[in-house]
Enzyme design. Structure first.
Site, PDB file in Angstrom:
ATOM      1  N   SER A  81     -36.009 -11.828  17.763  1.00 49.30           N
ATOM      2  CA  SER A  81     -36.317 -10.631  16.977  1.00 49.30           C
ATOM      3  C   SER A  81     -35.752 -10.695  15.569  1.00 49.30           C
ATOM      4  O   SER A  81     -36.394 -10.258  14.615  1.00 49.30           O
ATOM      5  CB  SER A  81     -35.789  -9.390  17.700  1.00 49.30           C
ATOM      6  OG  SER A  81     -36.339  -9.284  18.996  1.00 49.30           O
ATOM      7  N   HIS A 105     -31.912  -7.002  14.326  1.00 48.14           N
ATOM      8  CA  HIS A 105     -33.143  -6.730  13.581  1.00 48.14           C
ATOM      9  C   HIS A 105     -32.841  -6.490  12.108  1.00 48.14           C
ATOM     10  O   HIS A 105     -33.502  -7.036  11.223  1.00 48.14           O
ATOM     11  CB  HIS A 105     -33.857  -5.509  14.162  1.00 48.14           C
ATOM     12  CG  HIS A 105     -34.304  -5.684  15.579  1.00 48.14           C
ATOM     13  ND1 HIS A 105     -34.870  -4.669  16.323  1.00 48.14           N
ATOM     14  CD2 HIS A 105     -34.280  -6.769  16.398  1.00 48.14           C
ATOM     15  CE1 HIS A 105     -35.172  -5.113  17.523  1.00 48.14           C
ATOM     16  NE2 HIS A 105     -34.818  -6.374  17.593  1.00 48.14           N
TER      17      HIS A 105
END
Length: 317
Positions: free
Chosen positions: A188, A240
């Site tokens: 991610s 993230h």
């Protein structure tokens, strides 16, 4: 009786008059355009896709749920046998156990800092917690990564992918409390780096885009929507954010393009001596230098805070 001139006059337009040569406007300079660049053949992103799938299959093979947990506890054991999933209460994403992920290189702050296993900052981006996690990331990788590789080539996108994932791992480690450590896996951070690079690429190459505002608003909406999913339970949103920031800065460095109207000298015939535009605008150089400094300082600060705190703790003991 009069005589006609060499060429009879046009009755409607009157006699032909030759314009003096000095009053004629000079012909416009020829316009030269560089050839349209051919798209790169994307092979690195599909290779990353296959590598992630292979690592997940290997993690399920190594996990061997029937042996470690019991056949009656494993999900889909009659169909998957050795590759069956851990109990839903243990792993709702349909994947291996935490022990298996940690054995293969999951990000664990204590192991990175106290045991010197810094390689986990990179290895964790090739592991996934389950099928759901894997599918979500791989679909995003194909959707975003292939287009970027076609435009900018495998080298720049490969560097962007790896260093964005590294930035996500750094911030994830810093935000993970050492008293209650949790493991982190997944691509991610690297994928959010690709999103961040798309935003900075749009900003630094602003002059070559036609529908600038529409493209900017669409991209910002996608980024905000993806970041919002990071607040769901069991999602490492710090990875993230770290990956996005690293990718955003790397985009200014790696994805810079010539300004609109620039033509390379090799595309202009030798007999023409034309005044050409500079390859890049001034603000592009400013963004390039600023992003490079911010990226280097950010990496240095995170590494010093991550490993420097442990050295001070050991010194005090």
């Amino acid at each position: 009786m009069g005589k006609w001139s060499t060429s009879p006059p046009d009755i409607e337009k009157g006699p032909h008059r030759t314009r003096p040569s000095h009053s004629r406007p000079p012909p416009p300079p020829p316009q030269f355009c560089p050839p349209t660049p051919k798209p790169w053949f994307p092979w690195l992103v599909p290779l990353i896709f296959v590598a992630n799938i292979a690592m997940f299959v290997y993690s399920m093979y190594l996990n061997n749920c029937p042996l470690t947990t019991g056949e009656d506890q494993c999900l889909l054991y009659p169909y998957l046998k050795r590759f069956s999933f851990q109990p839903f209460q243990e792993n709702p994403l349909l994947g291996p156990s935490t022990t298996t992920l940690k054995q293969l290189g999951a990000l664990d702050r204590n192991l990175v800092v106290e045991n010197g296993q810094g390689w986990r900052l990179l290895s964790c981006m090739w592991l996934h917690a389950g099928v759901i996690h894997l599918l979500a990331n791989m679909l995003s990788l194909l959707f975003i990564g292939i287009r970027l590789e076609q435009e900018f080539g495998f080298l720049r996108i490969g560097i962007l992918y790896v260093f964005s994932g590294f930035g996500g791992s750094l911030l994830s480690s810093l935000s993970n409390p050492s008293e209650r450590p949790t493991i982190s896996v997944g691509a991610s951070g690297a994928l959010f780096g690709l999103l961040g690079a798309m935003l900075s690429e749009l900003l630094t190459n602003w002059t070559i885009y036609a529908n600038k505002c529409a493209a900017l608003l669409t991209l910002v909406f996608i980024i905000v929507l993806n970041l919002a999913f990071g607040f769901l339970p069991h999602v490492d949103n710090s990875a993230h954010i770290g990956g996005f920031i690293a990718g955003f800065l790397l985009g200014f460095i790696l994805l810079i393009r010539p300004q609109f109207g620039y033509v390379s000298r090799k595309h202009i015939p030798a007999e023409y001596n034309l005044k050409r535009k500079s390859k890049h605008k001034c603000y592009q150089y400013v963004l390039w230098i600023s992003a490079l400094l911010a990226l280097l300082l950010g990496y240095a600060y995170c590494l010093m805070k991550l490993f420097g705190g442990q050295k001070m703790k050991n010194a005090s003991l």
